[in-house]
Design a protein around this motif. Structure first.
Motif, mmCIF file in Angstrom:
data_model
loop_
_atom_site.group_PDB
_atom_site.id
_atom_site.type_symbol
_atom_site.label_atom_id
_atom_site.label_comp_id
_atom_site.label_asym_id
_atom_site.label_seq_id
_atom_site.Cartn_x
_atom_site.Cartn_y
_atom_site.Cartn_z
ATOM 1 N N MET A 103 26.451 43.826 -23.460
ATOM 2 C CA MET A 103 26.409 43.421 -22.057
ATOM 3 C C MET A 103 25.876 41.999 -21.907
ATOM 4 N N GLU A 104 24.866 41.634 -22.674
ATOM 5 C CA GLU A 104 24.347 40.261 -22.610
ATOM 6 C C GLU A 104 25.422 39.275 -23.038
ATOM 7 N N TRP A 105 26.120 39.596 -24.121
ATOM 8 C CA TRP A 105 27.202 38.731 -24.604
ATOM 9 C C TRP A 105 28.330 38.634 -23.578
ATOM 10 N N ALA A 106 28.698 39.773 -22.986
ATOM 11 C CA ALA A 106 29.806 39.791 -22.022
ATOM 12 C C ALA A 106 29.467 38.992 -20.768
ATOM 13 N N GLN A 107 28.240 39.110 -20.288
ATOM 14 C CA GLN A 107 27.857 38.360 -19.097
ATOM 15 C C GLN A 107 27.842 36.858 -19.371
ATOM 16 N N TYR A 108 27.463 36.481 -20.571
ATOM 17 C CA TYR A 108 27.490 35.066 -20.930
ATOM 18 C C TYR A 108 28.923 34.535 -20.933
ATOM 19 N N ASN A 109 29.872 35.356 -21.395
ATOM 20 C CA ASN A 109 31.255 34.908 -21.529
ATOM 21 C C ASN A 109 32.093 35.133 -20.286
ATOM 22 N N PHE A 110 31.845 36.236 -19.561
ATOM 23 C CA PHE A 110 32.723 36.615 -18.456
ATOM 24 C C PHE A 110 32.102 36.426 -17.084
ATOM 25 N N GLY A 111 30.802 36.157 -17.036
ATOM 26 C CA GLY A 111 30.144 35.980 -15.753
ATOM 27 C C GLY A 111 29.328 37.194 -15.348
ATOM 28 N N PRO A 112 28.710 37.174 -14.176
ATOM 29 C CA PRO A 112 27.824 38.257 -13.738
ATOM 30 C C PRO A 112 28.530 39.610 -13.764
ATOM 31 N N TYR A 113 27.807 40.635 -14.201
ATOM 32 C CA TYR A 113 28.343 41.994 -14.245
ATOM 33 C C TYR A 113 28.617 42.479 -12.827
ATOM 34 N N ALA B 20 40.917 42.757 -22.288
ATOM 35 C CA ALA B 20 39.991 43.592 -23.042
ATOM 36 C C ALA B 20 40.229 43.473 -24.541
ATOM 37 N N THR B 21 41.490 43.344 -24.941
ATOM 38 C CA THR B 21 41.790 43.159 -26.354
ATOM 39 C C THR B 21 41.306 41.799 -26.843
ATOM 40 N N TYR B 22 41.500 40.775 -26.025
ATOM 41 C CA TYR B 22 41.014 39.445 -26.437
ATOM 42 C C TYR B 22 39.492 39.416 -26.501
ATOM 43 N N ALA B 23 38.840 40.217 -25.667
ATOM 44 C CA ALA B 23 37.380 40.319 -25.762
ATOM 45 C C ALA B 23 36.960 40.811 -27.146
ATOM 46 N N GLU B 24 37.714 41.746 -27.716
ATOM 47 C CA GLU B 24 37.420 42.197 -29.086
ATOM 48 C C GLU B 24 37.518 41.029 -30.060
ATOM 49 N N TRP B 25 38.542 40.192 -29.923
ATOM 50 C CA TRP B 25 38.702 39.044 -30.822
ATOM 51 C C TRP B 25 37.533 38.078 -30.678
ATOM 52 N N LEU B 26 37.122 37.853 -29.425
ATOM 53 C CA LEU B 26 36.018 36.928 -29.193
ATOM 54 C C LEU B 26 34.712 37.464 -29.779
ATOM 55 N N ASP C 130 32.465 35.639 -32.628
ATOM 56 C CA ASP C 130 31.068 35.263 -32.379
ATOM 57 C C ASP C 130 30.074 36.010 -33.264
ATOM 58 N N HIS C 131 30.547 36.994 -34.024
ATOM 59 C CA HIS C 131 29.629 37.814 -34.821
ATOM 60 C C HIS C 131 30.034 37.884 -36.289
ATOM 61 N N GLY C 132 30.547 36.769 -36.799
ATOM 62 C CA GLY C 132 30.777 36.635 -38.232
ATOM 63 C C GLY C 132 32.066 37.223 -38.740
ATOM 64 N N GLY C 133 32.957 37.664 -37.856
ATOM 65 C CA GLY C 133 34.235 38.209 -38.296
ATOM 66 C C GLY C 133 35.333 37.168 -38.236
ATOM 67 N N ASP C 134 36.558 37.641 -38.223
ATOM 68 C CA ASP C 134 37.693 36.732 -38.127
ATOM 69 C C ASP C 134 37.644 35.960 -36.815
#
Length: 466
Positions: free
Chosen positions: A264-274, A338-344, A348-352
């Motif tokens: 949730m912290e990561w998502a709010q940083y990227n997508f804006g306020p929950y 939502a799928t692109y969120a998985e890629w992001l 951001d966490h050491g993956g592809d």
């Protein structure tokens, strides 16, 4: 002395009666909103503002008893209107507390008020109903509606299943607030969207009352009934977290569910306020439900979930639940984001990186089989071929590739401005593909997106090498 009455022409008499009754006579509201893939869903002539649902369920008999109090506003002069309800037996219908005539035909419950409703008038309709709810098989053969489980039931609505457990305007274009009270045998729990406002037990029955303040589409309303381990916590920012897990899945799910605050912290940083007042999850057994769903504020997961699926369903709270498609043709705006969120998240966490994922998909190296790799090119994401394909691979994967092409074109700073701005501009509303493409072009003046729209969003077949 007497005098005979003059003869009044029929047309003059009809106009006079119309004037005396308050104006133009109403007409029946539409049975369906002409959705390109589900034309019978939703109804014309009114807009629902609030659902007050009072339900009681007995898992032993699988019988559901319900009272639906619906507050709506007429958007035209109405002599009748329809509600979507599949199965179940209607016992009574009232409008403004007065018994009214009603009829059933397929999924349509047609209501005829005693007096016409005027354009702009707010009205209240109450439906009493009961029976054994149906499970609906979608055109893509997945199951939704009311799903009996090992120890209770699970109500899932995408795309049309909500009409299996409550009457309403069953289309994503009509969002409303909700109160949902569910009475179940003592010892079971009833989980729903929003906030738990009351829990009371009487005569071996417990009632759980839930309130959703933010507008919600019918397809992301849910009820989960069964034996659940419930945990409550808050994120570092103070957001309430309510998680309900089937005891058999608790150990296997614990590590991933513990990541909700981090995601949730990561998502709010990227997508804006929950956009909602709480977050959480419902985890049931995999043999009870075969897929995850972004039910608002409390997504449902089958069995032991993994981190990408958690990220996907939580991203939907912004893209799908808050910014909701106007029609089911716009489904890619849910699943592509939502799928692109998985890629992001992976990036951001050491993956592809997202570029690595894009390249693997394009080169046909991402999935284990040739068939799966080729499936993403079956049709363009914004132009599915039929209702049976609204959840197929192109909607998810090629939808995400569209977003990556935008990112390549505008750069990261502008891309995240677009992603956050889109969520803010349509917060708690509806939007379609044309509005999205226009928004992107507005936020990146001077950039040429015509090739992306033509080849990646609407074009048939596999685009040329990027």
């Amino acid at each position: 002395m007497s005098r005979s009455a003059p003869v009044v022409p029929a047309l003059v008499l009809a106009l006079a009666l119309t004037a005396c009754s308050g104006g133009v006579q109403g007409t029946p509201g539409g049975a369906g909103v002409r959705d390109p893939y589900f034309p019978k869903t939703g109804n014309g002539g009114y807009d629902v503002t609030h659902y007050d649902l009072r339900l009681a369920y007995d898992p032993g008999t699988r019988r559901l008893t319900g009272t639906a109090d619906i507050t709506a506003r007429a958007t035209t002069d109405l002599s009748a209107f329809d509600l979507d309800l599949r199965g179940l037996d209607v016992q009574a219908v009232t409008v403004e507390g007065r018994d009214v005539r009603w009829s059933r035909a397929g999924q349509e419950l047609t209501v005829r008020p005693q007096d016409d409703l005027d354009d702009g008038e707010t009205f209240h309709v109450t439906v009493l109903y009961a029976g054994i709810p149906v499970t609906i098989t979608d055109p893509d053969r997945s199951k939704e509606g009311w799903l009996p489980t090992t120890d209770g039931a699970l109500a899932l609505g995408e795309p049309t299943g909500s009409m299996a457990w409550f009457p309403g305007n069953n289309h994503p274009s009509d969002k409303a607030t909700y109160d949902i009270a569910v009475t179940v045998p003592k010892g079971l729990k009833a989980i729903s969207n929003g906030e738990l406002t009351a829990e009371t037990t009487k005569n071996s029955r417990t009632t759980f009352t839930w309130h959703t303040t933010e507008p919600m589409a019918t397809y992301v309303a849910t009820v989960a009934i069964g034996r659940y381990d419930v945990t409550r916590s808050t994120t570092d920012g103070g957001l309430p977290v309510y998680v309900a897990v089937d005891p058999d899945r608790a150990a296997a799910s614990r590590a991933v569910l513990a990541k909700i605050p981090e995601v949730m912290e990561w998502a709010q940083y990227n997508f804006g306020p929950y956009p909602f007042s709480s977050v959480g999850a419902v985890v049931d057994r995999a043999d009870d439900v075969g897929y995850a769903l972004e039910t608002q504020s409390r997504p449902v997961f089958p069995g032991a979930l993994d981190t990408p699926t958690l990220v996907h369903e939580l991203a939907h709270q912004w893209y799908g639940d808050s910014v909701t498609p106007k029609t089911w043709r716009d489904m890619w705006l849910n699943e592509g984001f939502a799928t692109y969120a998985e890629w992001l998240w992976e990036e951001d966490h050491g993956g592809d990186s997202a570029q690595d994922t894009f390249d693997a998909l394009y080169d046909g190296d991402y999935f284990d089989t040739k068939e799966a790799n080729e499936a993403i090119w079956a049709f363009p994401p914004a132009k599915q071929s039929s209702a049976a394909h609204v959840s197929d691979a192109p909607v998810y994967w090629r939808g995400a590739m569209v977003l990556h092409k935008i990112r390549q074109t505008v750069g990261d700073d502008t891309f995240y401005d677009i992603v956050q701005g889109w969520a803010a501009a349509h917060r708690h509303g509806n939007a379609d593909t044309d509005e999205f493409t226009a928004y992107v072009e507005e936020k990146a003046p001077g950039k040429d997106f015509s090739g992306i729209w033509k080849d990646w969003l609407y074009g048939d077949g596999k685009p040329d090498r990027p």
